[in-house]
Scaffold this active site. Structure first.
Site, PDB file in Angstrom:
ATOM      1  CD  GLU A 172      -3.008   1.204   2.143  1.00  0.00           C
ATOM      2  OE1 GLU A 172      -3.434   2.268   2.624  1.00  0.00           O
ATOM      3  OE2 GLU A 172      -3.507   0.084   2.401  1.00  0.00           O
TER       4      GLU A 172
ATOM      5  CD  GLU B 121       2.147   8.623   4.373  1.00  0.00           C
ATOM      6  OE1 GLU B 121       2.590   9.734   4.007  1.00  0.00           O
ATOM      7  OE2 GLU B 121       1.119   8.094   3.894  1.00  0.00           O
TER       8      GLU B 121
ATOM      9  CG  ASP C 110      10.075   8.732  -4.027  1.00  0.00           C
ATOM     10  OD1 ASP C 110       8.932   8.323  -4.297  1.00  0.00           O
ATOM     11  OD2 ASP C 110      10.763   9.394  -4.824  1.00  0.00           O
TER      12      ASP C 110
ATOM     13  CG  ASP D 282      -1.865  15.549  -3.170  1.00  0.00           C
ATOM     14  OD1 ASP D 282      -2.743  16.135  -3.839  1.00  0.00           O
ATOM     15  OD2 ASP D 282      -1.066  16.144  -2.426  1.00  0.00           O
TER      16      ASP D 282
ATOM     17  CE  LYS E 236      -4.393  25.918  -7.283  1.00  0.00           C
ATOM     18  NZ  LYS E 236      -3.433  26.985  -6.865  1.00  0.00           N
TER      19      LYS E 236
ATOM     20  CB  THR F 281     -10.072   5.746   4.512  1.00  0.00           C
ATOM     21  OG1 THR F 281     -10.566   6.588   3.451  1.00  0.00           O
ATOM     22  CG2 THR F 281      -9.632   4.407   3.943  1.00  0.00           C
TER      23      THR F 281
ATOM     24  CD  GLU G  21     -14.891   5.147   1.161  1.00  0.00           C
ATOM     25  OE1 GLU G  21     -15.741   4.652   0.404  1.00  0.00           O
ATOM     26  OE2 GLU G  21     -13.995   4.484   1.710  1.00  0.00           O
TER      27      GLU G  21
END
Length: 246
Positions: free
Chosen positions: A77, A102, A129, A152, A156, A225, A228
């Site tokens: 994950e 993470e 990363d 994320d 934009k 989550t 969500e």
């Protein structure tokens, strides 16, 4: 204040790369390192439990059988946030091994704390990363599946290039999946869901499990989550995608 292991971890989430003439090579990253501070509790949980629940980036593939003590499927994950849903899934599925990535240390500390509280042993976490981990630390065909929940959205248009779901990312993931390995994504941004569907559908190595060729209802095995729940409050829909490697 003395810098502990957990404090230093935030500074090493990616490996610096340089051009041939020695200049720092800027990367298009899918994440931004936020300035949230580790609580004392989170710091202590990382410092005290990294040896059993944490893994560090390395330039050769992990030996998962040695790490977990078995040959159960590895579910990766990326971007687990505070880690609650990841720990809940690991707790509910002891026949699978979970690996979470993470970059934000408060989330890593919170995830470790919850894993310790639940007594979960089939979970390891990495603070680095994800693209570097996939490239260097995971062998081809080593994964049983990938989970990417509420990444994320970079809403934009000028930032869409920062979205993690790009053709090259999916190709990289497929290379790490074994036969019949899965890719499960979820987002509460319709525009991103459409991009996910387009990118995944374009790859001929994947099969969409949706009967309609698009999205699936949230499966029972994916916990609800906080992202969500937030999306529902904002009036957003939530889209799940589940593809399998041929």
């Amino acid at each position: 204040m003395t810098q502990t292991f957990a404090d230093q971890k935030r500074k090493t989430v990616e490996t610096a790369e340089f051009t041939e003439d020695g200049r720092y090579k800027r990367k298009v990253r899918s994440f931004v390192l936020r300035t949230g501070r580790l609580s004392e509790f989170q710091r202590n949980m990382m410092n005290d439990n990294w040896g059993t629940l944490g893994l560090d980036y390395q330039t050769e593939p992990f030996d998962f059988a040695k790490i977990y003590g078995n040959d159960n499927p590895i579910v990766l994950e990326i971007g687990f946030g505070m880690g609650k849903s990841l720990v809940d899934m690991a707790f509910a599925n002891p026949d699978k091994n979970y690996l979470g990535i993470e970059v934000h240390t408060p989330g890593v500390g919170a995830c470790i704390a919850y894993a310790v509280e639940k007594g979960v042993t089939n979970l390891r976490v990495i603070c680095h990363d994800a693209t570097e981990i996939l490239r260097d630390s995971i062998a081809d065909g080593a994964l049983g599946g990938l989970q990417l929940f509420f990444p994320d959205p970079w809403h934009k248009a000028k930032h869409h290039k920062r979205r993690i779901v790009q053709p090259h990312f999916v190709t990289q993931v497929i290379q790490k999946l074994g036969k019949n390995g899965f890719i499960h994504m979820a987002t509460d941004w319709e525009n991103y869901a459409e991009q996910m569907l387009e990118v995944l559908s374009a790859n001929t190595d994947l099969v969409n499990t949706s009967k309609n060729g698009d999205y699936i209802p949230r499966p029972d095995f994916r916990p609800l989550t906080k992202f969500e729940a937030r999306g529902y409050k904002l009036g957003h829909g939530v889209w799940d995608l589940y593809f399998v490697k041929k």
